[in-house]
Scaffold this motif. Structure first.
Motif, short mmCIF file in Angstrom:
data_model
loop_
_atom_site.label_atom_id
_atom_site.label_comp_id
_atom_site.label_asym_id
_atom_site.label_seq_id
_atom_site.Cartn_x
_atom_site.Cartn_y
_atom_site.Cartn_z
N ILE A 197 19.65 20.99 69.89
CA ILE A 197 19.71 21.44 68.50
C ILE A 197 20.28 20.33 67.61
O ILE A 197 19.78 20.08 66.51
N GLN A 215 17.95 18.65 64.56
CA GLN A 215 18.39 18.56 63.16
C GLN A 215 18.47 17.10 62.71
O GLN A 215 18.01 16.75 61.62
N LEU A 231 18.39 26.30 60.94
CA LEU A 231 18.62 25.28 61.97
C LEU A 231 19.89 24.50 61.66
O LEU A 231 20.72 24.27 62.54
N ARG A 247 23.15 24.31 63.99
CA ARG A 247 23.66 23.01 64.43
C ARG A 247 25.13 22.86 64.07
O ARG A 247 25.93 22.43 64.87
N VAL A 260 19.39 30.46 69.44
CA VAL A 260 18.25 29.56 69.48
C VAL A 260 17.01 30.19 70.11
O VAL A 260 15.90 29.96 69.67
N PHE A 275 13.60 28.73 68.05
CA PHE A 275 13.46 27.29 68.25
C PHE A 275 12.03 26.84 67.93
O PHE A 275 11.82 25.85 67.24
N TRP A 330 11.35 26.81 64.19
CA TRP A 330 11.87 25.61 63.52
C TRP A 330 10.94 24.42 63.72
O TRP A 330 10.64 23.69 62.78
#
Length: 179
Positions: A22, A26, A117, A121, A153, A164, A167
């Motif tokens: 993660i 990011q 996200l 993070r 996630v 996930f 994203w």
């Protein structure tokens, strides 16, 4: 703890690896936005119509030089916070990039799908009270639920897609729209 598809919950090492993924996801997104905007200013970014014409003086035709040029024209000591859509759009406008309309439309969409996200993070990176409260404001958890990578996630969102994967798909759609 929620088991993942096909098995048991993550062990401590796997959980930490997932958290690091993660962090990297990011960071990769932030660097992509930065590099795309700076490359657009140098004339080295490809758009749907070919190369985006350079928008900076000839002496600033590489990404790092454009970064310094941006700091000069804004009078700032630090680069923009590229993860923030408004900061990235301001930088694109200040650099007068030829594809600024595409960039602004793509990363200026609301609600911004990658904010979740960033909040995720931040929680795993800092584990502070404020980062936990920001993440809990997304209503992914009950008031007594523990925030874990498995419950943050990997759950399925509306439409049956894991968070996930949502994203990653958002990054792909937004990056294509920036062209």
């Amino acid at each position: 703890m929620t088991p993942l598809i096909g098995g048991a919950p993550l062990n401590a090492v796997e959980r930490r690896q997932a958290e690091h993924i993660i962090f990297q996801l990011q960071n990769a997104w932030e660097m992509y936005v930065r590099n795309f905007i700076l490359s657009s200013a140098t004339g080295r970014a490809s758009g749907l119509g070919g190369l985006v014409p350079a928008s900076v003086p000839h002496g600033y035709r590489n990404r790092e030089a454009v970064s310094h040029y941006l700091l000069q024209i804004t009078g700032q000591r630090f680069e923009p916070r590229w993860y923030r859509p408004t900061d990235a759009i301001k930088a694109a406008r200040r650099l007068n990039i030829g594809n600024v309309a595409n960039v602004a439309a793509a990363i200026g969409s609301t609600p911004w799908p990658l904010e979740n996200l960033r909040l995720t993070r931040n929680f795993f990176a800092h584990r502070s009270r404020s980062s936990a409260l920001e993440l809990r404001a997304l209503h992914w958890f009950g008031s007594r639920d523990t925030i874990e990578v498995e419950t943050t996630v990997f759950p399925f969102d509306a439409g049956g897609v894991r968070r996930f994967d949502t994203w990653c798909a958002a990054m792909k759609v937004v990056s294509q729209a920036m062209l």
